[in-house]
Design an enzyme around this catalytic site. Structure first.
Site, PDB file in Angstrom:
ATOM      1  N   SER A  19       0.818  -1.320  -0.017  1.00  0.00           N
ATOM      2  CA  SER A  19      -0.316  -0.104   0.086  1.00  0.00           C
ATOM      3  C   SER A  19       0.919   1.175  -0.095  1.00  0.00           C
ATOM      4  O   SER A  19       0.352   2.342  -0.725  1.00  0.00           O
ATOM      5  CB  SER A  19      -0.919  -0.097   1.329  1.00  0.00           C
ATOM      6  OG  SER A  19      -1.874  -0.936   1.024  1.00  0.00           O
ATOM      7  N   LYS A  68     -10.694  -6.092   8.773  1.00  0.00           N
ATOM      8  CA  LYS A  68     -11.608  -5.610   8.063  1.00  0.00           C
ATOM      9  C   LYS A  68     -13.305  -5.612   8.523  1.00  0.00           C
ATOM     10  O   LYS A  68     -13.973  -4.913   8.169  1.00  0.00           O
ATOM     11  CB  LYS A  68     -11.562  -6.172   6.575  1.00  0.00           C
ATOM     12  CG  LYS A  68     -10.157  -5.845   5.783  1.00  0.00           C
ATOM     13  CD  LYS A  68     -10.305  -6.751   4.518  1.00  0.00           C
ATOM     14  CE  LYS A  68      -9.416  -5.721   3.354  1.00  0.00           C
ATOM     15  NZ  LYS A  68      -9.639  -6.405   2.275  1.00  0.00           N
ATOM     16  N   GLY A 128     -10.796 -20.234  -9.048  1.00  0.00           N
ATOM     17  CA  GLY A 128     -10.271 -19.668  -7.476  1.00  0.00           C
ATOM     18  C   GLY A 128     -11.646 -19.441  -6.655  1.00  0.00           C
ATOM     19  O   GLY A 128     -12.695 -19.093  -7.348  1.00  0.00           O
ATOM     20  N   TYR A 233      -0.312  -9.033 -10.052  1.00  0.00           N
ATOM     21  CA  TYR A 233       0.146  -7.886 -10.746  1.00  0.00           C
ATOM     22  C   TYR A 233       1.535  -8.181 -10.893  1.00  0.00           C
ATOM     23  O   TYR A 233       2.109  -7.190 -11.455  1.00  0.00           O
ATOM     24  CB  TYR A 233      -0.389  -6.634  -9.934  1.00  0.00           C
ATOM     25  CG  TYR A 233      -0.029  -6.696  -8.398  1.00  0.00           C
ATOM     26  CD1 TYR A 233       1.326  -6.349  -7.805  1.00  0.00           C
ATOM     27  CD2 TYR A 233      -1.249  -6.955  -7.578  1.00  0.00           C
ATOM     28  CE1 TYR A 233       1.522  -6.594  -6.515  1.00  0.00           C
ATOM     29  CE2 TYR A 233      -1.053  -7.236  -6.439  1.00  0.00           C
ATOM     30  CZ  TYR A 233       0.298  -6.701  -5.788  1.00  0.00           C
ATOM     31  OH  TYR A 233       0.542  -6.921  -4.530  1.00  0.00           O
TER      32      TYR A 233
HETATM   33  P1  NAP Z   1      -6.921 -16.980  -1.026  1.00  0.00           P
HETATM   34  O1  NAP Z   1      -8.223 -16.720  -0.230  1.00  0.00           O
HETATM   35  O2  NAP Z   1      -5.326 -17.414  -0.631  1.00  0.00           O
HETATM   36  O3  NAP Z   1      -7.395 -18.130  -2.383  1.00  0.00           O
HETATM   37  C1  NAP Z   1      -6.349 -18.549  -3.132  1.00  0.00           C
HETATM   38  C2  NAP Z   1      -7.494 -19.553  -4.169  1.00  0.00           C
HETATM   39  O4  NAP Z   1      -6.616 -20.153  -5.191  1.00  0.00           O
HETATM   40  C3  NAP Z   1      -8.194 -20.587  -3.314  1.00  0.00           C
HETATM   41  O5  NAP Z   1      -9.360 -20.686  -4.103  1.00  0.00           O
HETATM   42  C4  NAP Z   1      -7.088 -21.738  -3.712  1.00  0.00           C
HETATM   43  O6  NAP Z   1      -7.809 -23.072  -4.019  1.00  0.00           O
HETATM   44  C5  NAP Z   1      -6.705 -21.623  -5.055  1.00  0.00           C
HETATM   45  N1  NAP Z   1      -5.348 -21.962  -5.137  1.00  0.00           N
HETATM   46  C6  NAP Z   1      -4.245 -21.667  -4.366  1.00  0.00           C
HETATM   47  N2  NAP Z   1      -3.264 -22.442  -4.919  1.00  0.00           N
HETATM   48  C7  NAP Z   1      -3.523 -23.303  -5.696  1.00  0.00           C
HETATM   49  C8  NAP Z   1      -2.719 -24.270  -6.595  1.00  0.00           C
HETATM   50  N3  NAP Z   1      -1.600 -24.702  -6.314  1.00  0.00           N
HETATM   51  N4  NAP Z   1      -3.483 -24.930  -7.673  1.00  0.00           N
HETATM   52  C9  NAP Z   1      -4.764 -24.602  -7.916  1.00  0.00           C
HETATM   53  N5  NAP Z   1      -5.580 -23.308  -7.062  1.00  0.00           N
HETATM   54  C10 NAP Z   1      -5.073 -22.974  -5.857  1.00  0.00           C
HETATM   55  O7  NAP Z   1      -6.497 -15.919  -2.150  1.00  0.00           O
HETATM   56  P2  NAP Z   1      -7.338 -14.504  -2.070  1.00  0.00           P
HETATM   57  O8  NAP Z   1      -7.026 -13.326  -1.187  1.00  0.00           O
HETATM   58  O9  NAP Z   1      -8.648 -14.794  -2.668  1.00  0.00           O
HETATM   59  O10 NAP Z   1      -6.457 -13.789  -3.671  1.00  0.00           O
HETATM   60  C11 NAP Z   1      -6.412 -14.599  -5.040  1.00  0.00           C
HETATM   61  C12 NAP Z   1      -5.352 -14.027  -5.990  1.00  0.00           C
HETATM   62  O11 NAP Z   1      -5.751 -12.722  -5.916  1.00  0.00           O
HETATM   63  C13 NAP Z   1      -4.045 -13.790  -5.443  1.00  0.00           C
HETATM   64  O12 NAP Z   1      -3.100 -14.058  -6.382  1.00  0.00           O
HETATM   65  C14 NAP Z   1      -3.856 -12.411  -4.913  1.00  0.00           C
HETATM   66  O13 NAP Z   1      -2.566 -12.051  -5.181  1.00  0.00           O
HETATM   67  C15 NAP Z   1      -4.643 -11.732  -5.902  1.00  0.00           C
HETATM   68  N6  NAP Z   1      -5.353 -10.453  -5.529  1.00  0.00           N
HETATM   69  C16 NAP Z   1      -4.961  -9.108  -6.301  1.00  0.00           C
HETATM   70  C17 NAP Z   1      -5.555  -8.062  -5.915  1.00  0.00           C
HETATM   71  C18 NAP Z   1      -5.187  -6.964  -6.576  1.00  0.00           C
HETATM   72  O14 NAP Z   1      -5.278  -5.809  -6.134  1.00  0.00           O
HETATM   73  N7  NAP Z   1      -4.794  -7.224  -7.846  1.00  0.00           N
HETATM   74  C19 NAP Z   1      -6.259  -8.111  -4.651  1.00  0.00           C
HETATM   75  C20 NAP Z   1      -6.725  -9.032  -3.720  1.00  0.00           C
HETATM   76  C21 NAP Z   1      -6.261 -10.189  -4.211  1.00  0.00           C
HETATM   77  P3  NAP Z   1      -8.359 -23.928  -2.517  1.00  0.00           P
HETATM   78  O15 NAP Z   1      -9.550 -23.349  -2.234  1.00  0.00           O
HETATM   79  O16 NAP Z   1      -8.424 -25.255  -3.215  1.00  0.00           O
HETATM   80  O17 NAP Z   1      -7.031 -23.797  -1.637  1.00  0.00           O
END
Ligand code: NAP
Length: 290
Positions: A19, A68, A128, A233
């Site tokens: 941030s 949050k 996801g 990103y």
């Molecule tokens: P999270 O709560 O940790 O959830 C991760 C998801 O990815 C879960 O559904 C998980 O599946 C799946 N996953 C993880 N490892 C995997 C693998 N090896 N193979 C298949 N599926 C896998 O993460 P989140 O907070 O939702 O964030 C998700 C993504 O969005 C991340 O890459 C994060 O960096 C990105 N993000 C970006 C922003 C932005 O501003 N651009 C903001 C927030 C998040 P399971 O349920 O089976 O574990």
């Protein structure tokens, strides 16, 4: 006394938060100075933090885990997205009172809009089912998406996301009309021929994660006019996006969402309308790493 605008991001852990970098970019682009610092606030530490933030003239703060939801009782008012998600990522302090907002999903929506992609009536496939998907799917439902298919390695989590949104539709908290489908990632191909927006919301392909999609041929049947988004990103172009780009799809990376959330939060802190499109354009096309 410094006239820099004082802002914080609070959470635990907090040392890896991007941030300060992202808000620094927005303030630089605006020609303003801010003193944006990470503050470690442990669970249960909100009262003490808020007291000291008010005392020291902090204009506002962003929140990450585990605050949050816990922040809500401290707020005088809450915006519609924060109410919808039951979570707050931005707090403005004014005259000793706290006002809560959530710019998480609006950042993603902004990145769609800036790329000329409209979610209304559209068929969306999300890979996801983590924390971010629950918020995005709810926002897209409320924006009038026609169908959202949540496909995840752990099917139960995809089901839970869809079930939550269905219950919101039933009790009137979310707009009705969006069809919600859950399934395993291996079922995604079924929903791709008529998909308009495909989103990777897993960390597969993210720098430092060490895991990536082995084979993306399951996306070969994707509607040729679909836009393909990756919430990641870093790197700016994942294997997932490169594969889609090579097949002629419009691609959108996660930088727009990250920058968009910050621009929208800074507009709240500054209490003035910003040139959101201009800032977005400038900051997403810049050559830098986050
Ligand atoms: P999270 O709560 O940790 O959830 C991760 C998801 O990815 C879960 O559904 C998980 O599946 C799946 N996953 C993880 N490892 C995997 C693998 N090896 N193979 C298949 N599926 C896998 O993460 P989140 O907070 O939702 O964030 C998700 C993504 O969005 C991340 O890459 C994060 O960096 C990105 N993000 C970006 C922003 C932005 O501003 N651009 C903001 C927030 C998040 P399971 O349920 O089976 O574990």
């Amino acid at each position: 006394m410094s006239d820099k605008i004082k802002l914080n991001v609070i959470g635990d852990p907090i040392e890896h938060s991007k941030s300060p970098i992202v808000h620094g970019l927005v303030f630089d682009a605006l020609g303003l100075e801010c003193d944006y610092t990470r503050v470690l606030v442990k669970k249960g530490g909100l009262s003490e933090y808020i007291e000291s933030a008010i005392e020291s003239g902090v204009r506002g703060f962003n929140l990450t885990m585990p605050h949050k939801v816990d922040i809500i009782p401290y707020l005088k008012e809450i915006d519609s997205d924060a109410e919808l998600f039951g979570a707050v990522n931005t707090v403005k302090i004014k005259d000793g009172e706290l006002y809560g907002y959530n710019t998480d999903a609006r950042g993603f929506v902004l990145s769609l809009e800036q790329n000329g992609v409209d979610a209304e009536g559209k068929s969306i496939v999300i890979l996801g089912a983590g924390g971010v998907v629950s918020t995005l799917a709810l926002k897209l439902t409320d924006m009038g998406a026609g169908r959202i298919a949540v496909m995840n390695r752990t099917v139960q989590k995809a089901e839970a996301v869809c079930e939550k949104i269905r219950s919101y539709q039933k009790d009137g908290r979310a707009r009705s009309g969006c069809e919600l489908i859950s399934g395993g990632t291996d079922e995604a191909a079924k929903y791709l021929p008529d998909c308009d927006i495909l989103i990777n919301a897993t960390p597969l392909g993210m720098s430092g994660v060490g895991a990536d999609y082995d084979d993306l041929s399951f996306t070969d049947g994707l509607n040729p006019s679909a836009a393909v988004c990756d919430l990641i990103y870093s790197p700016p172009k994942t294997k997932f996006l490169s594969y889609a780009e090579a097949r002629g799809h419009k691609i959108i990376n996660g930088r727009g969402m990250l920058i968009g959330q910050a621009i929208l939060a800074d507009e709240i802190y500054l209490e003035k309308q910003l040139d959101i499109g201009g800032l977005y354009e400038k900051l997403t096309s810049g050559d830098y790493t986050i």
